[in-house]
Scaffold this motif. Structure first.
Motif, PDB file in Angstrom:
ATOM      1  N   LEU A 165      -2.080   2.512  -2.058  1.00 63.92           N
ATOM      2  CA  LEU A 165      -2.528   3.786  -2.627  1.00 63.92           C
ATOM      3  C   LEU A 165      -4.015   3.770  -2.976  1.00 63.92           C
ATOM      4  O   LEU A 165      -4.546   4.756  -3.488  1.00 63.92           O
ATOM      5  CB  LEU A 165      -1.711   4.120  -3.883  1.00 63.92           C
ATOM      6  N   GLY A 166      -4.661   2.636  -2.716  1.00 60.43           N
ATOM      7  CA  GLY A 166      -6.076   2.513  -3.050  1.00 60.43           C
ATOM      8  C   GLY A 166      -6.335   2.293  -4.529  1.00 60.43           C
ATOM      9  O   GLY A 166      -7.444   2.488  -5.009  1.00 60.43           O
ATOM     10  N   LEU A 167      -5.320   1.875  -5.266  1.00 58.57           N
ATOM     11  CA  LEU A 167      -5.441   1.666  -6.711  1.00 58.57           C
ATOM     12  C   LEU A 167      -5.665   0.181  -7.013  1.00 58.57           C
ATOM     13  O   LEU A 167      -4.917  -0.451  -7.750  1.00 58.57           O
ATOM     14  CB  LEU A 167      -4.189   2.183  -7.422  1.00 58.57           C
ATOM     15  N   HIS A 168      -6.737  -0.359  -6.436  1.00 60.17           N
ATOM     16  CA  HIS A 168      -7.031  -1.789  -6.561  1.00 60.17           C
ATOM     17  C   HIS A 168      -7.447  -2.187  -7.974  1.00 60.17           C
ATOM     18  O   HIS A 168      -7.302  -3.348  -8.353  1.00 60.17           O
ATOM     19  CB  HIS A 168      -8.137  -2.186  -5.576  1.00 60.17           C
ATOM     20  N   ASP A 169      -7.962  -1.249  -8.751  1.00 60.73           N
ATOM     21  CA  ASP A 169      -8.480  -1.574 -10.077  1.00 60.73           C
ATOM     22  C   ASP A 169      -7.463  -1.381 -11.200  1.00 60.73           C
ATOM     23  O   ASP A 169      -7.777  -1.589 -12.360  1.00 60.73           O
ATOM     24  CB  ASP A 169      -9.734  -0.757 -10.365  1.00 60.73           C
ATOM     25  N   VAL A 170      -6.251  -0.991 -10.877  1.00 63.59           N
ATOM     26  CA  VAL A 170      -5.216  -0.798 -11.896  1.00 63.59           C
ATOM     27  C   VAL A 170      -4.704  -2.159 -12.363  1.00 63.59           C
ATOM     28  O   VAL A 170      -4.350  -3.009 -11.553  1.00 63.59           O
ATOM     29  CB  VAL A 170      -4.043   0.050 -11.356  1.00 63.59           C
ATOM     30  N   THR A 171      -4.698  -2.358 -13.658  1.00 61.62           N
ATOM     31  CA  THR A 171      -4.206  -3.598 -14.236  1.00 61.62           C
ATOM     32  C   THR A 171      -2.713  -3.480 -14.499  1.00 61.62           C
ATOM     33  O   THR A 171      -2.257  -2.479 -15.039  1.00 61.62           O
ATOM     34  CB  THR A 171      -4.937  -3.905 -15.561  1.00 61.62           C
ATOM     35  N   VAL A 172      -1.989  -4.511 -14.106  1.00 60.25           N
ATOM     36  CA  VAL A 172      -0.551  -4.574 -14.365  1.00 60.25           C
ATOM     37  C   VAL A 172      -0.326  -5.655 -15.406  1.00 60.25           C
ATOM     38  O   VAL A 172      -0.763  -6.793 -15.240  1.00 60.25           O
ATOM     39  CB  VAL A 172       0.241  -4.905 -13.084  1.00 60.25           C
ATOM     40  N   THR A 173       0.340  -5.290 -16.484  1.00 55.55           N
ATOM     41  CA  THR A 173       0.662  -6.237 -17.540  1.00 55.55           C
ATOM     42  C   THR A 173       2.126  -6.629 -17.406  1.00 55.55           C
ATOM     43  O   THR A 173       2.984  -5.753 -17.279  1.00 55.55           O
ATOM     44  CB  THR A 173       0.425  -5.606 -18.930  1.00 55.55           C
TER      45      THR A 173
END
Length: 116
Positions: free
Chosen positions: A28-36
Motif C-alpha cells: 500500500l506504500g505505507l513504508h513509514d507506518v510503525t507497527v507495535t
C-alpha cells in the motif's frame, strides 16, 4: 495510522501475522507506518484489552476482525478466509482492513476543506 499487533507468549502465528502485515503495508506504500507488537500475558490484561485471541490486529485502536460474541481470553485466534479457516487473515482481508481507515481519513480531510 496506529497499528498494534497483540499476541500471546509463544504464539505460533506471530511471525506470519507480522510478515503478512508488513507485506500488505509495503504493497500500500505505507513504508513509514510503525507497527507495535504487544504481548498479552494474563487474563486480566486480555480482558482490559478486549483481546479475543492471538494474533489480533488493532488499527487505530479498533479490531477490524472483531466478532461480536467473542470472549476475551488467552487463546489462538482463527480467521475465516476465502481459503478456509487460518491463523492469520488473508492478505486481501488485511489490505481491506487497512484501506478503510485511510479512505475515512481522506474523506474527513476533503469535507473539512483540507483536500487530499
Amino acid at each position: 495510522m496506529d497499528i498494534e499487533l497483540l499476541v500471546i507468549p509463544d504464539c505460533a502465528n506471530t511471525r506470519s501475522a507480522a510478515d503478512r502485515l508488513h507485506q500488505v503495508l509495503d504493497g500500500l506504500g505505507l513504508h513509514d507506518v510503525t507497527v507495535t507488537t504487544h504481548v498479552i500475558a494474563d487474563q486480566t490484561e486480555a480482558a482490559a484489552a478486549r483481546f479475543t485471541g492471538s494474533p489480533t490486529f488493532l488499527i487505530n485502536g479498533r479490531d477490524p476482525f472483531a466478532e461480536p460474541d467473542a470472549t476475551p481470553g488467552l487463546a489462538c485466534r482463527m480467521y475465516r478466509t476465502p481459503d478456509g479457516v487460518a491463523g492469520v487473515p488473508a492478505a486481501d482481508q488485511l489490505r481491506q482492513a487497512l484501506t478503510n481507515p485511510l479512505q475515512a481519513g481522506r474523506h474527513r480531510r476533503h469535507r473539512s476543506g483540507q483536500g487530499e
